[in-house]
Design a protein around this motif. Structure first.
Motif, PDB file in Angstrom:
ATOM      1  N   THR A 120       0.865  -1.188   0.000  1.00 11.71           N
ATOM      2  CA  THR A 120       0.000   0.000   0.000  1.00 11.71           C
ATOM      3  C   THR A 120       0.895   1.230   0.000  1.00 11.71           C
ATOM      4  O   THR A 120       2.093   1.145   0.253  1.00 11.71           O
ATOM      5  CB  THR A 120      -0.909   0.048   1.246  1.00 11.71           C
ATOM      6  N   ASN A 121       0.321   2.373  -0.270  1.00 13.41           N
ATOM      7  CA  ASN A 121       1.094   3.616  -0.250  1.00 13.41           C
ATOM      8  C   ASN A 121       1.262   4.159   1.162  1.00 13.41           C
ATOM      9  O   ASN A 121       1.883   5.198   1.340  1.00 13.41           O
ATOM     10  CB  ASN A 121       0.446   4.656  -1.157  1.00 13.41           C
ATOM     11  N   ALA A 165       3.619  -1.278  -3.925  1.00 14.13           N
ATOM     12  CA  ALA A 165       2.275  -0.788  -4.248  1.00 14.13           C
ATOM     13  C   ALA A 165       2.040  -0.761  -5.751  1.00 14.13           C
ATOM     14  O   ALA A 165       0.947  -1.083  -6.226  1.00 14.13           O
ATOM     15  CB  ALA A 165       2.049   0.591  -3.639  1.00 14.13           C
ATOM     16  N   SER A 166       3.055  -0.417  -6.528  1.00 12.74           N
ATOM     17  CA  SER A 166       2.883  -0.366  -7.988  1.00 12.74           C
ATOM     18  C   SER A 166       2.654  -1.771  -8.559  1.00 12.74           C
ATOM     19  O   SER A 166       1.938  -1.930  -9.552  1.00 12.74           O
ATOM     20  CB  SER A 166       4.083   0.301  -8.653  1.00 12.74           C
ATOM     21  N   ASN A 176       5.684   1.836   4.029  1.00 12.75           N
ATOM     22  CA  ASN A 176       6.644   1.451   2.999  1.00 12.75           C
ATOM     23  C   ASN A 176       5.909   0.870   1.796  1.00 12.75           C
ATOM     24  O   ASN A 176       5.585  -0.303   1.772  1.00 12.75           O
ATOM     25  CB  ASN A 176       7.619   0.422   3.583  1.00 12.75           C
ATOM     26  N   GLY A 177       5.649   1.689   0.805  1.00 15.41           N
ATOM     27  CA  GLY A 177       4.873   1.229  -0.344  1.00 15.41           C
ATOM     28  C   GLY A 177       5.704   0.791  -1.528  1.00 15.41           C
ATOM     29  O   GLY A 177       5.347   1.057  -2.666  1.00 15.41           O
ATOM     30  N   ASP A 178       6.807   0.107  -1.285  1.00 15.44           N
ATOM     31  CA  ASP A 178       7.701  -0.266  -2.377  1.00 15.44           C
ATOM     32  C   ASP A 178       7.112  -1.290  -3.345  1.00 15.44           C
ATOM     33  O   ASP A 178       7.603  -1.444  -4.455  1.00 15.44           O
ATOM     34  CB  ASP A 178       9.051  -0.743  -1.844  1.00 15.44           C
ATOM     35  N   LYS A 221      -0.997  -2.441  -7.983  1.00 18.97           N
ATOM     36  CA  LYS A 221      -1.787  -1.605  -8.901  1.00 18.97           C
ATOM     37  C   LYS A 221      -1.754  -2.186 -10.307  1.00 18.97           C
ATOM     38  O   LYS A 221      -2.782  -2.257 -10.980  1.00 18.97           O
ATOM     39  CB  LYS A 221      -1.249  -0.180  -8.914  1.00 18.97           C
TER      40      LYS A 221
END
Length: 68
Positions: free
Chosen positions: A50-51, A58-59, A54-56, A62
């Motif tokens: 998740t954003n 998240a992309s 630590n959203g490393d 998505k």
């Protein structure tokens, strides 16, 4: 005839595909990350999906959601 429990027919269930397994795993990871962020003040293990915090990754999530 009585009601049949859905688990009684497990041998007749169709197998789940890889996308379903991946979606379920992402869902568990998202819930974990949100739990850590909201209920534990950001302290704890996160998956980074998740954003929040630590959203490393998240992309990655998505991309999976928008490509399905």
């Amino acid at each position: 005839m009585g009601t049949v429990e859905s688990t009684d027919l497990v041998d007749q269930w169709a197998p789940t595909d890889e996308n379903t397994h991946k979606a379920f795993e992402y869902m568990k990871q998202i819930m974990n990350d949100l739990d850590v962020a909201i209920n534990h003040k950001g302290k704890g293990e996160v998956y980074g999906v998740t954003n929040i915090l630590n959203g490393d990754k998240a992309s990655e999530v998505k991309e999976f959601v928008t490509s399905s």
